[in-house]
Design an enzyme around this catalytic site. Structure first.
Site, PDB file in Angstrom:
ATOM      1  N   LYS A 157      46.463  33.532  37.070  1.00 43.63           N
ATOM      2  CA  LYS A 157      45.515  32.590  37.698  1.00 43.63           C
ATOM      3  C   LYS A 157      45.169  31.438  36.746  1.00 43.63           C
ATOM      4  O   LYS A 157      43.994  31.123  36.495  1.00 43.63           O
ATOM      5  CB  LYS A 157      44.250  33.314  38.196  1.00 43.63           C
ATOM      6  CG  LYS A 157      43.695  32.670  39.467  1.00 43.63           C
ATOM      7  CD  LYS A 157      42.745  33.578  40.199  1.00 43.63           C
ATOM      8  CE  LYS A 157      41.972  32.834  41.267  1.00 43.63           C
ATOM      9  NZ  LYS A 157      42.790  32.146  42.284  1.00 43.63           N
TER      10      LYS A 157
HETATM   11  N1  PMP Z   1      47.576  34.373  45.398  1.00 39.87           N
HETATM   12  C1  PMP Z   1      47.125  33.223  44.861  1.00 39.87           C
HETATM   13  C2  PMP Z   1      48.114  32.250  44.306  1.00 39.87           C
HETATM   14  C3  PMP Z   1      45.748  32.949  44.828  1.00 39.87           C
HETATM   15  O1  PMP Z   1      45.293  31.816  44.288  1.00 39.87           O
HETATM   16  C4  PMP Z   1      44.844  33.889  45.393  1.00 39.87           C
HETATM   17  C5  PMP Z   1      43.375  33.583  45.424  1.00 39.87           C
HETATM   18  N2  PMP Z   1      42.688  34.034  44.304  1.00 39.87           N
HETATM   19  C6  PMP Z   1      45.368  35.085  45.915  1.00 39.87           C
HETATM   20  C7  PMP Z   1      46.738  35.288  45.903  1.00 39.87           C
HETATM   21  C8  PMP Z   1      44.458  36.157  46.451  1.00 39.87           C
HETATM   22  O2  PMP Z   1      43.837  36.829  45.381  1.00 39.87           O
HETATM   23  P1  PMP Z   1      42.416  37.524  45.571  1.00 39.87           P
HETATM   24  O3  PMP Z   1      42.558  38.443  46.713  1.00 39.87           O
HETATM   25  O4  PMP Z   1      42.168  38.238  44.288  1.00 39.87           O
HETATM   26  O5  PMP Z   1      41.445  36.436  45.825  1.00 39.87           O
END
Ligand code: PMP
Length: 307
Positions: A157
């Site tokens: 991230k």
């Molecule tokens: N993939 C990406 C590229 C993202 O930015 C996100 C959002 N955080 C997700 C998947 C989903 O992750 P999460 O369920 O932890 O928010």
């Protein structure tokens, strides 16, 4: 979007206007930062704001920190306490989105990750839906490819990596779609621009594995558990071919922001009968109850803000 009243900045909660960085800041110039996205859900009956799985979000953030050679004394617990304090300062009594951001704070020229000053800032804003068409999303397959683990790790991230997501999303929106699915260099589907992807084929729930250049989504993990425990579904983590999504029975996206978003068309091809399917519909309902603290079995995921 309304601005927050406060932010956690350089070790304390300050008025948002005081949370400022200089233009020479390393993270702004080189993308050397990583972030999280956590939701707070207002439960009107209990008059309580519940933060959803903050310890898991902060565990992931601190792992992103390690990827960027960042050092923090914080723990998931100490960061959760800061979020609670911040949301109380905001007097938040509605659904909120909390954004923790860790960044290389030095004002200097030179590209590197190590031996630098690392800072953490957190702010929160009221937040509703992310994908407005969340029961009937039309997506395309992006012409952009997903960043590879050996380029910029998607599991991190990392702020700079979100240029990839921004390019994907802009082209999808300008072409009239709600979102896009992104292929890895090997041609398999990784995820959406900011969501993980699931498909249903013959009663089995299938999602790409954590080694498929995806973010290790907290919602993904939540939905896998709910699908197994509440719907009794078999869940398989394996690569997904591009054409499998054209012929699958159901398709949906998951994310903190997107929650469970049903995809009903891919490149104008209807998925199933072109309407939200039963698995996505049921998971949406259960997820909505779970995040608001309405299901006793999963209450350990809900951290209350107000005593
Ligand atoms: N993939 C990406 C590229 C993202 O930015 C996100 C959002 N955080 C997700 C998947 C989903 O992750 P999460 O369920 O932890 O928010």
């Amino acid at each position: 979007m309304a601005l927050p009243k406060f932010a956690y900045f350089e070790g304390k909660i300050v008025p948002y206007a005081e949370a400022k960085i200089g233009v020479m800041t390393h993270a702004l110039n080189y993308g050397t930062a990583a972030f999280g996205g956590v939701r707070g859900y207002w439960n009107a009956e209990e008059e309580q704001l519940y933060i959803f799985r903050p310890y898991d979000h902060f565990k992931r953030l601190l792992r992103s920190a390690r990827l960027l050679c960042m050092e923090f004394d914080h723990t998931p617990e100490s960061l959760t306490e800061i979020v609670k304090e911040l949301l109380r300062a905001e007097n938040a009594r509605e659904d909120m989105y909390v954004r923790p951001l860790i960044y290389k704070a030095d004002e200097m020229i030179g590209v590197k990750c190590h031996d630098m000053t690392d800072e953490i800032t957190i702010f929160a804003v009221p937040f509703g839906r992310y994908v407005s068409n969340d029961t009937n999303a039309h997506v395309t397959i992006s012409g952009w490819r997903r960043i590879d683990d050996n380029t910029i790790p998607a599991r991190g991230k990392i702020s700079g990596a979100y240029v990839n997501s921004a390019l994907i999303k802009t082209d999808a929106l300008r072409a009239g779609f709600d979102e896009a699915l992104v292929l890895n260099d090997d041609g398999h589907i990784s995820e959406g621009s900011a969501e993980n992807i699931f498909m249903v084929r013959d009663g089995v729930l299938i999602t790409p594995p954590v080694y498929g250049n995806i973010l290790e989504g907290i919602t993904r993990r939540t939905v896998i558990q709910l699908a197994k425990e509440e719907l009794g579904l078999e869940v398989v983590e394996r690569p997904i071919d591009r054409t499998e999504v054209y012929i699958c029975d159901e398709l949906f996206l998951t994310g903190t922001a997107a929650q469970v978003t049903a995809v009903t068309h891919v490149d104008h091809r209807p998925i199933g009968n072109g309407e939200m399917g039963p698995v996505a519909a049921r998971l949406r309902e259960i997820y909505n109850d779970v995040v608001r603290g309405k299901i006793a079995k999963y209450r350990e995921w809900n951290v209350p803000v107000y005593d």
